[in-house]
Design an enzyme around this catalytic site. Sequence first.
Site, PDB file in Angstrom:
ATOM      1  N   ASP A 168       0.742  -1.258   0.000  1.00 58.95           N
ATOM      2  CA  ASP A 168       0.000   0.000   0.000  1.00 58.95           C
ATOM      3  C   ASP A 168       0.775   1.315   0.000  1.00 58.95           C
ATOM      4  O   ASP A 168       0.464   2.210  -0.755  1.00 58.95           O
ATOM      5  CB  ASP A 168      -0.940   0.023   1.208  1.00 58.95           C
ATOM      6  CG  ASP A 168      -1.852  -1.177   1.235  1.00 58.95           C
ATOM      7  OD1 ASP A 168      -1.838  -1.971   0.274  1.00 58.95           O
ATOM      8  OD2 ASP A 168      -2.587  -1.334   2.219  1.00 58.95           O
ATOM      9  N   GLU A 400       2.050  -8.961  11.675  1.00 60.26           N
ATOM     10  CA  GLU A 400       1.757  -8.614  10.278  1.00 60.26           C
ATOM     11  C   GLU A 400       3.056  -8.329   9.518  1.00 60.26           C
ATOM     12  O   GLU A 400       3.244  -8.771   8.405  1.00 60.26           O
ATOM     13  CB  GLU A 400       0.837  -7.378  10.258  1.00 60.26           C
ATOM     14  CG  GLU A 400       0.315  -7.006   8.887  1.00 60.26           C
ATOM     15  CD  GLU A 400      -0.551  -5.744   8.920  1.00 60.26           C
ATOM     16  OE1 GLU A 400      -0.672  -5.107   9.996  1.00 60.26           O
ATOM     17  OE2 GLU A 400      -1.103  -5.385   7.863  1.00 60.26           O
TER      18      GLU A 400
END
Length: 438
Positions: A168, A400
């Site tokens: 992203d 993550e």
Amino acid sequence: MKELVKKAIKVLESNWQGNFTIPCKGLYPFQWNWDSGFIAIGLAHFDMTKAKKEISTLLNAQWGNGFIPHIIFHNESDTYFPGPDYHCAHLHPHASNKYKSSGITQPPVIGFVLQELYRIATNKSDIIRYIEEVIDKVYQNHKYFYENRDPFNEGLVYIYHNWESGTDNSPVWDSIFEKINSPEYNFKRRDTAHVDPEQRPSKKEYDHYLHILEIAKKHHYDDEKIAELSPFLVQDPLFNSMLIKSNQSLIELYDLIGKKQENMAQLKKWQEKSIRAFNEKLFDEELGAYIHYDLRNNKSIKYISSSSFTPLYAGIPNQNRALKMVTTLIEKFGREDNYLCASFDPTSNKYNPVKYWRGPIWININWMLYKGLKNYGFNKLAYQVKNDSIELVEKIGFYEYFDPRKELYTNESKGLGGTDFSWTAALIIDLLNENQMP
Ligand code: 9WN
């Protein structure tokens, strides 16, 4: 090692929602496209029924034109922004009328995931039946990409939003955003309630993300209009590698099931063209790696990120070029005091070891690098990537993403982003399972 697998299974079980898996509690409370693909690979090792369900649930939300959204909002939750009311996928005439979703997509991993399920399955005839049931949907998805995301018929597809890349806030997008005059939107972010803002994109970046979506929404997610007007239009080596790897898997799976020869023939045509174009357009000799191409502004984006090496997983470079890439990888990313593999060039001044896709290590990318490097015979480096991944997770848990700097890791260290993150757990199961094979 058995303990780690048990813990990973627990993570996946606690994120399971009955017919799909959320990536992470609170932070990502819906079904995400490429997450589901990676998650299914982990599930397949201990519960093939769930693995199949995960993929079927995603494919059920496919649109009439073959498009598969990046988020499917099966459930209600107010812990994530932007939700279904912001995305408004129904603006597109072919959007699913059964499922709420976003109107952007993510890297097309499902083709190769099906082949992974076949590899892992002990009951081969059962998985072949499943593949027969779903393979045409994946084919339709590839057809969508070639027919709608390749305006100059090059064999390379574009993404029109950074969220489509899966990476992203990579510095790769900075030069594009610098050119865009996005308004300041008023909205309530939820991600920074779950994760330290230092580890997430900035408000200014979110303004850009929303602005590009606004343009797409204004044109009802019409691909032709988007190709004409979106200020973000990029040929991404990671995204195109996923498509090419999945093309190859679909070719081999059609061959295996012995059906739809015409689909197989079409895939082979796409494949040949894509690989040629990929090698001609996206490789940068000077940098010694594949890079992104900014199709809107007609120029290469001269940065090396971990996406630059994912073509190895798709078998795109020849052996010579692969060797060049490995030299680059070792030179730029391979400092002894860093774990492999940072998501962005650690020698660049844009590198940030804690900020999301601007430096931290991601296990899905490591999993691909490990497999790709091994396929080309770079075993030492391949196992370094694999062992680093396992060591990080074993030391601190199923985060993550991870800071690459080795000296930071003590017993009290924490990872970055969300905790108990599904694809980290799933792919660690896959990496560890291989150890038990003869
Ligand atoms: C936007 C779910 C997703 C991943 C992406 C990752 C992150 C979302 C966000 O989480 O993106 O799609 O809100 O930041 O970048 O790769 O699929 O895990």
